[in-house]
Motif scaffolding. Structure first.
Motif, PDB file in Angstrom:
ATOM      1  N   SER A 195       0.849  -1.186   0.000  1.00 29.21           N
ATOM      2  CA  SER A 195       0.000   0.000   0.000  1.00 29.21           C
ATOM      3  C   SER A 195       0.883   1.233   0.000  1.00 29.21           C
ATOM      4  CB  SER A 195      -0.894   0.012   1.243  1.00 29.21           C
ATOM      5  OG  SER A 195      -1.768  -1.088   1.228  1.00 29.21           O
ATOM      6  N   GLY A 196       0.431   2.258  -0.680  1.00 32.58           N
ATOM      7  CA  GLY A 196       1.231   3.473  -0.726  1.00 32.58           C
ATOM      8  C   GLY A 196       0.499   4.614  -1.397  1.00 32.58           C
ATOM      9  N   ILE A 197       1.158   5.762  -1.359  1.00 29.40           N
ATOM     10  CA  ILE A 197       0.593   6.979  -1.929  1.00 29.40           C
ATOM     11  C   ILE A 197       1.568   7.549  -2.944  1.00 29.40           C
ATOM     12  CG2 ILE A 197      -0.090   9.349  -1.380  1.00 29.40           C
ATOM     13  CD1 ILE A 197      -0.974   8.270   1.384  1.00 29.40           C
ATOM     14  N   ASN A 198       1.048   7.920  -4.098  1.00 27.20           N
ATOM     15  CA  ASN A 198       1.829   8.598  -5.123  1.00 27.20           C
ATOM     16  C   ASN A 198       1.323  10.030  -5.216  1.00 27.20           C
ATOM     17  OD1 ASN A 198       1.445   5.576  -6.229  1.00 27.20           O
ATOM     18  ND2 ASN A 198       3.442   6.358  -6.813  1.00 27.20           N
ATOM     19  N   GLU A 199       2.238  10.982  -5.008  1.00 26.19           N
ATOM     20  CA  GLU A 199       1.880  12.395  -5.144  1.00 26.19           C
ATOM     21  C   GLU A 199       2.708  13.002  -6.258  1.00 26.19           C
ATOM     22  OE1 GLU A 199       0.932  14.698  -1.449  1.00 26.19           O
ATOM     23  OE2 GLU A 199       2.034  13.029  -0.541  1.00 26.19           O
ATOM     24  N   SER A 200       2.055  13.792  -7.086  1.00 29.19           N
ATOM     25  CA  SER A 200       2.728  14.436  -8.205  1.00 29.19           C
ATOM     26  C   SER A 200       1.955  15.698  -8.555  1.00 29.19           C
ATOM     27  CB  SER A 200       2.794  13.480  -9.398  1.00 29.19           C
ATOM     28  OG  SER A 200       3.579  14.027 -10.427  1.00 29.19           O
TER      29      SER A 200
ATOM     30  N   GLU B  96      -2.510  19.509  -8.406  1.00 27.11           N
ATOM     31  CA  GLU B  96      -1.988  18.435  -7.577  1.00 27.11           C
ATOM     32  C   GLU B  96      -2.656  17.112  -7.940  1.00 27.11           C
ATOM     33  OE1 GLU B  96      -1.555  19.124  -3.328  1.00 27.11           O
ATOM     34  OE2 GLU B  96      -1.869  21.263  -3.714  1.00 27.11           O
ATOM     35  N   LEU B  97      -1.854  16.044  -7.937  1.00 28.53           N
ATOM     36  CA  LEU B  97      -2.337  14.696  -8.239  1.00 28.53           C
ATOM     37  C   LEU B  97      -2.000  13.800  -7.055  1.00 28.53           C
ATOM     38  CD1 LEU B  97      -1.044  14.492 -11.909  1.00 28.53           C
ATOM     39  CD2 LEU B  97      -3.330  15.142 -11.147  1.00 28.53           C
ATOM     40  N   PHE B  98      -2.966  13.029  -6.634  1.00 33.72           N
ATOM     41  CA  PHE B  98      -2.827  12.185  -5.458  1.00 33.72           C
ATOM     42  C   PHE B  98      -3.396  10.807  -5.797  1.00 33.72           C
ATOM     43  CE2 PHE B  98      -4.534  10.598  -1.415  1.00 33.72           C
ATOM     44  CZ  PHE B  98      -3.464  10.789  -0.562  1.00 33.72           C
ATOM     45  N   GLY B  99      -2.550   9.780  -5.805  1.00 28.05           N
ATOM     46  CA  GLY B  99      -2.986   8.419  -6.114  1.00 28.05           C
ATOM     47  C   GLY B  99      -2.695   7.481  -4.961  1.00 28.05           C
ATOM     48  N   GLU B 100      -3.722   6.820  -4.460  1.00 23.45           N
ATOM     49  CA  GLU B 100      -3.552   5.895  -3.343  1.00 23.45           C
ATOM     50  C   GLU B 100      -3.815   4.476  -3.814  1.00 23.45           C
ATOM     51  OE1 GLU B 100      -5.120   5.253   1.249  1.00 23.45           O
ATOM     52  OE2 GLU B 100      -6.058   6.776   0.003  1.00 23.45           O
ATOM     53  N   VAL B 101      -2.926   3.554  -3.418  1.00 21.84           N
ATOM     54  CA  VAL B 101      -3.051   2.144  -3.758  1.00 21.84           C
ATOM     55  C   VAL B 101      -3.189   1.372  -2.457  1.00 21.84           C
ATOM     56  CG1 VAL B 101      -1.921   0.181  -4.869  1.00 21.84           C
ATOM     57  CG2 VAL B 101      -1.637   2.462  -5.820  1.00 21.84           C
ATOM     58  N   CYS B 102      -4.239   0.555  -2.350  1.00 21.70           N
ATOM     59  CA  CYS B 102      -4.495  -0.202  -1.122  1.00 21.70           C
ATOM     60  C   CYS B 102      -4.397  -1.699  -1.398  1.00 21.70           C
ATOM     61  CB  CYS B 102      -5.884   0.122  -0.577  1.00 21.70           C
ATOM     62  SG  CYS B 102      -6.112   1.848  -0.163  1.00 21.70           S
ATOM     63  N   TYR B 103      -3.445  -2.352  -0.740  1.00 19.19           N
ATOM     64  CA  TYR B 103      -3.288  -3.800  -0.773  1.00 19.19           C
ATOM     65  C   TYR B 103      -3.483  -4.323   0.648  1.00 19.19           C
ATOM     66  CZ  TYR B 103      -1.270  -3.786  -5.468  1.00 19.19           C
ATOM     67  OH  TYR B 103      -1.066  -3.655  -6.812  1.00 19.19           O
ATOM     68  N   PRO B 104      -3.852  -5.590   0.797  1.00 20.93           N
ATOM     69  CA  PRO B 104      -3.961  -6.153   2.150  1.00 20.93           C
ATOM     70  C   PRO B 104      -2.549  -6.436   2.681  1.00 20.93           C
ATOM     71  CG  PRO B 104      -4.548  -7.803   0.519  1.00 20.93           C
ATOM     72  CD  PRO B 104      -4.304  -6.531  -0.217  1.00 20.93           C
ATOM     73  N   ASN B 105      -2.028  -5.556   3.517  1.00 22.62           N
ATOM     74  CA  ASN B 105      -0.675  -5.689   4.040  1.00 22.62           C
ATOM     75  C   ASN B 105      -0.693  -5.908   5.546  1.00 22.62           C
ATOM     76  OD1 ASN B 105       0.387  -3.088   1.827  1.00 22.62           O
ATOM     77  ND2 ASN B 105       0.569  -5.263   1.481  1.00 22.62           N
TER      78      ASN B 105
END
Length: 142
Positions: A80-85, A101-110
């Motif tokens: 899981s993590g966040i990409n900001e650009s 601003e661009l904000f991308g969040e990815v959610c994995y079961p961690n």
């Protein structure tokens, strides 16, 4: 040059699902020229974000819609993590630069496991030894 954006910040969110491939998520962004002069703009963006347009000319009062994509599949580590650009908008013949601003969040079961390593040392045959660990769900996935 004066531009108005439908949203000064675009947010994307991807939640992992078993046996479902990660596909790009697309959102529209309206750009309106609210100034009195026509302007030609160049759009720059870096992965995992992308844009369907690189150069755009906007007459006064004109609005264009561009599509911004976020590709969660570019993250191969399944963490899981966040990409900001930022989407950078530069005007031809003018030093002004605008940003969205661009904000991308990815959610994995961690899971987080503490301690991260376990040492049992030397154990004699036919004996046992116990060590305790703590597992914590660090994602929003259940």
């Amino acid at each position: 040059p004066q531009l108005e954006y439908s949203d000064p910040k675009l947010s994307f969110k991807y939640k992992w699902e078993k046996n479902v491939p990660a596909m790009p998520i697309q959102k529209p962004l309206d750009i309106t020229n609210i100034g009195n002069l026509a302007t030609t703009i160049t759009l720059k963006i870096i992965p995992p974000f992308s844009c369907n347009t690189e150069v755009l000319t906007l007459p006064p009062g004109h609005k264009e819609t561009i599509n911004i994509d976020f590709d969660p599949g570019m993250r191969q580590d399944r963490m899981s993590g966040i990409n900001e650009s930022k989407l950078q908008i530069t005007h031809k013949g003018h030093p002004q630069k605008d940003y969205v601003e661009l904000f991308g969040e990815v959610c994995y079961p961690n899971l987080s496991i503490s301690p991260p390593s376990i040492s049992f040392g030397c154990i004699l045959n036919d004996t046992t030894k116990k060590r305790y660990i703590t597992m914590t769900n660090i994602s929003e996935m259940v």
